[in-house]
Design a protein around this motif. Structure first.
Motif, short mmCIF file in Angstrom:
data_model
loop_
_atom_site.label_atom_id
_atom_site.label_comp_id
_atom_site.label_asym_id
_atom_site.label_seq_id
_atom_site.Cartn_x
_atom_site.Cartn_y
_atom_site.Cartn_z
N ALA B 312 4.17 -93.63 17.02
CA ALA B 312 3.85 -92.24 17.08
C ALA B 312 2.79 -91.70 17.70
O ALA B 312 2.97 -90.86 18.80
N MET B 313 2.00 -92.54 17.81
CA MET B 313 0.66 -92.43 19.02
C MET B 313 1.23 -92.56 20.38
O MET B 313 0.80 -91.66 21.39
N ALA B 314 2.14 -93.51 20.48
CA ALA B 314 2.59 -93.70 22.01
C ALA B 314 3.42 -92.53 22.40
O ALA B 314 3.65 -92.25 23.66
N ALA B 315 3.96 -91.71 21.53
CA ALA B 315 5.03 -90.71 21.81
C ALA B 315 4.25 -89.44 21.77
O ALA B 315 4.95 -88.46 21.72
N LEU B 389 15.90 -83.88 13.38
CA LEU B 389 15.11 -84.37 14.65
C LEU B 389 13.80 -85.11 14.40
O LEU B 389 13.15 -85.15 15.26
N ASN B 390 13.59 -85.32 12.98
CA ASN B 390 12.28 -86.04 12.39
C ASN B 390 12.46 -87.59 12.71
O ASN B 390 12.72 -88.05 11.51
N ASP B 434 11.48 -84.48 21.75
CA ASP B 434 11.41 -84.77 23.25
C ASP B 434 12.63 -85.47 23.76
O ASP B 434 12.84 -85.06 25.07
N LEU B 435 13.21 -86.19 23.26
CA LEU B 435 14.44 -86.82 23.48
C LEU B 435 15.69 -85.84 23.71
O LEU B 435 16.41 -85.88 24.83
N ALA B 560 2.35 -85.91 16.19
CA ALA B 560 3.32 -86.43 17.35
C ALA B 560 4.79 -85.49 17.37
O ALA B 560 5.35 -85.03 18.41
N LEU B 561 5.24 -85.51 16.15
CA LEU B 561 6.72 -84.77 16.07
C LEU B 561 6.36 -83.44 16.61
O LEU B 561 7.34 -82.68 16.96
N ILE B 562 5.24 -82.75 15.76
CA ILE B 562 4.99 -81.33 15.94
C ILE B 562 5.20 -80.86 17.41
O ILE B 562 5.83 -79.94 17.82
N THR B 563 4.04 -81.49 18.05
CA THR B 563 4.18 -81.09 19.53
C THR B 563 5.39 -81.45 20.34
O THR B 563 5.83 -80.50 21.21
N SER B 564 6.15 -82.51 20.09
CA SER B 564 7.28 -82.70 20.78
C SER B 564 8.21 -81.41 20.40
O SER B 564 8.97 -81.19 21.15
N GLY B 565 8.17 -81.08 19.14
CA GLY B 565 9.23 -79.84 18.53
C GLY B 565 8.65 -78.66 19.57
O GLY B 565 9.60 -77.78 20.08
N GLY B 566 7.41 -78.33 19.87
CA GLY B 566 6.76 -77.22 20.56
C GLY B 566 7.54 -77.36 22.17
O GLY B 566 8.00 -76.39 22.70
N ARG B 567 7.78 -78.73 22.62
CA ARG B 567 8.34 -78.96 23.90
C ARG B 567 9.74 -78.46 23.84
O ARG B 567 10.29 -78.20 25.08
N LEU B 568 10.40 -78.98 22.93
CA LEU B 568 11.68 -78.65 22.64
C LEU B 568 12.04 -77.16 22.72
O LEU B 568 12.94 -76.92 23.62
N LEU B 569 11.14 -76.59 22.26
CA LEU B 569 11.36 -74.85 22.24
C LEU B 569 11.51 -74.36 23.60
O LEU B 569 11.99 -73.73 24.22
#
Lengths: 119, 644
Positions: B312-315, B389-390, B434-435, B560-569
């Motif tokens: 998770a930290m790497a992502a 998406l989690n 992110d993917l 890591a999942l939360i910020t990734s979701g922000g980038r998806l938006l």
């Protein structure tokens, strides 16, 4: 507990009394002092009248009275460290003497009053 | 161009302080608001040194719900000229004094000994506005502290100028841009240590910030909280005059009024957090999580292996921020996402994970491959789809558009994060959103080697309802906290303070809390070993000089999942703009600025370049003849373009 002229110190003493004894109303078993501010585990100590650095003269005092004497010395601006300058040193000695005799005088008055009450 | 990639890591310390049980060393929990407070302020010279001239203090006692002054006094610099001391001693205010006929006037050293230390040992709140400045003014010596702050000496033995080892130093270290941490150092005598632990310092500037997320001046805070009296209009002169003393007294009275106003505001929150520990809105947010009975995830989900946190930290990357067009003025339309991170939390079902009795890590490689092969932009506009998406994956990047942390410019040498078309011979860890974002931006289906989902099970015991700011009930068992907070905010637009608090609460509990890492300097003589987990990489080493200590709600699987979701938006908006043959000026975390004129049509460039140009430029193409010469191969390749 009534507030003294230094309420910050009274607050500290109350806090310590409550923390150490769980109550403000702790009683000294030997001298009967009900003022909890200075009551601590019963022990007799050597009280240096003029602070250890200035002179070796001591009197015996319980922790309670010892703390009171040091408060009085502090109020009289008698520092625990010794002065190099002779006049300042002499002033501290005289002030410490005065504090000592004031405490003695108060004790004498208290003893006298107690005896009168017994009559 | 070949870049080194920099990845975040999850660290486990072996035999470090965090493994010790220090509960036995802690003093009893003190009252949230102690019985006494010392409110004080200093006035200084106006030169560079800003030496102490004099100060004003009020010793206050808590009576019913407010602190009330029971003694007021002045103190002055030990070597202040005698004429100035006379001015202070002769001071008689028009309105008289609070008690008795005169103010208590003490020298600095007497104030420190008879008032300041007594208050510290009484467990009183030591209150000031920008308190660290005032403490530094009454200090007689200082040293640099190990933790990056300062260590101030307040007491010296009178004649010898030696530091008094029976009085602690005050160590002040910066925590964030606003707050500082105040600590008392150990004293020589072991028996005295317990007494000094009672010291509690509260900077009202920090408390106001924690409650509002705003950094106020004293006058601004008084105005914001409606406290009385107001700060006196006066420009300090740096001299000791009657007017200056009146001003200082008024300042302290105003600070006391503000303390009481902040106390009333703070007491609306049903939290057990001591006000002197409220360093930021995140502190308040975490206290609410505790008030709802939510257990710290690292302890609750202790069976999750550290390798999973390492993935998770790497992502993990922060919010996406980039500038796409620059050096030319152009008309724009900003698009802003409402409560981005709380919205992502609600969409991804973060609350279910946070309140679960347990979570499991389940292999979902085939499932994720099928999902990626079928996902469309339209699917992402269905809230229910986001629950899928989690997940985290290990992929082999083949031109996927992914966030990458690297050194892009040789001049600065610092790491930046850019969204790039990435090729790598080594697999990397990527969070699910992110993917999907990569897929909708590049059209390339990622090569997934392995994937796992985070699956919540049940509800943890001990969850309990609470009232947000004493007004709005919320049940953590049956309601999604993030959804409710956003909805309540919309419903309470008329109540400024409440809706603003809800905004702060939603933001403070939605992301940063799960990735809180505080830098901590490690004693060189006691360096333990650490295990480092990052993606597929695991190794051991000695602790470096500074280590990041996790916060109490640290749990990178969520963060890591939360910020990734922000980038998806943001990627969804970018894709919509692109589909409409447009582009954007810049974006930052939750907002994207679209290039568009007020009336529609082509946007002409100032250099007279005629439209139309290419609809969309790949991320590798040079976008500006200026930048192409200045910034070869950087991610900020810009273009001359046009938009409808």
């Amino acid at each position: 507990m009534a507030l003294s002229h230094n309420p910050a110190r009274t607050a500290r003493q109350m806090t310590e009394a409550i923390e150490e004894h769980g109550t403000e109303q702790a009683v000294c078993l030997y001298c009967g002092n009900t003022d909890p501010r200075r009551v601590r585990p019963r022990r007799i100590q050597n009280h240096h009248l003029f602070s250890e650095e200035r002179d070796e003269a001591t009197v015996l005092a319980c922790l309670n009275c010892h703390a009171g004497a040091h408060d009085a010395l502090q109020d009289a601006e008698v520092a625990m460290s010794s002065e190099k300058e002779p006049t300042k040193f002499a002033r501290a000695i005289f002030r410490a003497f005065a504090v000592h005799f004031e405490i003695l005088a108060k004790a004498c008055w208290r003893f006298a009053k107690k005896m009168e009450e017994k009559k | 161009m070949i870049h080194d990639l920099y990845l975040r890591a999850h660290v486990v310390v072996h035999g470090g302080n965090d493994e010790k049980d220090d509960s036995a060393r802690r003093p009893r929990s003190p009252k949230v608001w102690p019985d006494y407070a010392l409110v004080w302020d200093t006035e200084t010279t106006l030169d560079l040194q800003q030496r102490l001239n004099f100060g004003v203090w009020r010793f206050c006692q808590l009576q019913e719900r407010e602190y009330v002054t029971i003694q007021e006094g002045l103190f002055y610099r030990d070597d202040l000229p005698s004429s100035d001391i006379e001015t202070i001693r002769a001071y008689k205010p028009k309105g008289g004094f609070i008690q008795g006929d005169e103010l208590e006037v003490l020298s600095r050293s007497a104030f420190v000994e008879r008032v300041f230390w007594e208050c510290v040992r009484a467990g009183a709140l030591i209150v000031g506005y920008n308190l660290s400045f005032d403490i530094s003014r009454i200090a007689v010596d200082w040293t640099a502290a190990r933790n990056g702050g300062f260590s101030f000496v307040l007491s010296q033995l009178s004649e010898r100028k030696l530091n008094n080892v029976h009085r602690p130093r005050i160590r002040i270290a910066p925590l964030n841009g606003v707050a500082e941490q105040f600590e008392l150092t150990a004293v020589r005598r072991k028996n005295d240590k317990q007494r000094w632990r009672r010291g509690r310092f509260i900077d009202l500037h920090t408390l106001a910030f924690a409650l509002t997320d705003d950094s106020y001046s004293l006058a601004g805070a008084i105005n914001a909280f409606g406290s009385r009296p107001e700060k006196m209009e006066h420009e300090p002169t740096g001299c000791v005059t009657e007017k200056e003393i009146t001003y200082a007294r008024q300042d302290v009275e105003a600070t006391l009024g503000l303390l009481n106003a902040l106390k009333h505001e703070y007491e609306l929150h049903p939290i057990a957090l001591r006000p002197d520990k409220a360093y930021s809105p995140a502190s308040i947010g975490k206290a609410y999580l505790r008030a709802m009975g939510i257990k710290e995830p690292m302890q609750k989900f202790a069976d999750i292996p550290p390798k999973i946190h390492g993935i998770a930290m790497a992502a993990y990357f922060g919010g996406r921020a980039e500038c796409r067009n620059r050096r030319w003025p152009m008309p724009v339309v900003p698009v802003d996402l409402t409560s981005e991170y709380p919205t992502v939390d609600a969409l991804l079902g973060i609350w279910d994970l946070l309140t679960a009795e347990r979570i499991t890590i389940e292999d979902a490689t085939e499932d994720i491959r099928a999902l990626l092969a079928a996902v469309t932009l339209d699917d992402l506009f269905e809230p229910a789809f986001w629950k899928k998406l989690n997940f985290y994956t290990r992929i082999l990047p083949e031109g996927d558009v992914l966030p990458v942390r690297s050194v892009y410019g040789s001049k600065s040498g610092t790491c930046n994060i850019g969204l790039n078309e990435l090729y790598s011979k080594q697999p990397i860890s990527v969070a699910g959103p992110d993917l999907v974002a990569s897929l909708i931006l590049s059209g390339h289906i990622p090569i997934v080697q392995e994937a796992f989902r985070i699956v919540p099970h049940g509800k943890q015991a001990g969850l309990q309802p609470t009232k947000l700011r004493g007004a709005i009930s919320i049940d953590p068992t049956n309601e999604d906290f993030f959804t409710r907070v956003i909805e309540y905010r919309k419903q309470n637009k008329a109540n400024d303070r409440l809706q603003y608090f809800l905004k702060i609460l939603a933001n403070s509990t939605s992301y940063g809390t799960y990735l809180e890492l505080n830098p901590l300097k490690v004693d060189a003589s006691k360096r333990p070993r650490i295990s480092v987990y990052s993606g597929e990489h695991i190794f051991e080493q000695l602790v470096p000089e500074t280590i990041e200590q996790p916060g109490s709600f640290y749990f990178p699987l969520l963060g890591a999942l939360i910020t990734s979701g922000g980038r998806l938006l943001l990627a969804m908006i970018e894709r919509c703009v692109r589909d409409a043959t447009g582009t954007y000026l810049c974006c930052d975390t939750d907002a994207l600025t679209i290039v568009a004129s007020k009336d529609g049509g082509w946007v002409e460039l100032p250099d007279g370049t005629p439209p139309p140009l290419k609809h969309f430029h790949g991320r590798k193409s040079t976008r500006s003849h200026i930048d192409s010469t200045l910034f070869l191969h950087t991610i900020t390749k810009l273009c001359r373009t046009f938009y409808a």
